[in-house]
Motif scaffolding. Structure first.
Motif: not given
Length: 110
Positions: A34-44, A71-78
């Motif tokens: 699992l790779v987090y979208p760049e902005a998401d972990p920074e925002q918690g 999160s819209e950014a997490a959808s394609p990763i999942a």
């Protein structure tokens, strides 16, 4: 002579699709990959992405769709991760069947 018939009903016993590698191995794979979208972990940001799919009696998966996401950014990763999982089909009394299934991918930024 009296013959008594006892009525019984065989309830459908459906077993949901299972990852070929098993739940434990699949969860470890997702955790490692699992790779987090760049902005998401920074925002918690943490949450779940629910991916829907159709699994046929041969275990062939189709019709992938994101059912819900934190999160819209997490959808394609999942979605990408779920597409890499091999599945055993659902069973109805031991017989493989078509099945619409949902799988959750947890993103935990903590």
């Amino acid at each position: 002579m009296v013959i008594l018939f006892s009525g019984w009903q065989l309830k459908a016993q459906i077993t949901a699709p299972q990852p070929v590698a098993g739940h434990s191995v699949t969860m470890n794979y997702i955790t490692r990959t699992l790779v987090y979208p760049e902005a998401d972990p920074e925002q918690g940001n943490s949450g779940k992405v629910v991916v829907g799919m159709h699994i046929d009696p041969q275990g062939v998966v189709s019709h992938y769709t994101v059912k819900s996401s934190f999160s819209e950014a997490a959808s394609p990763i999942a979605l990408h991760l779920v597409k890499t999982i091999l599945w055993k089909p659902a069973l109805n009394i031991g017989i493989p069947i078509d099945y619409d299934f949902e799988y959750e991918v947890d993103f935990n930024a903590r």
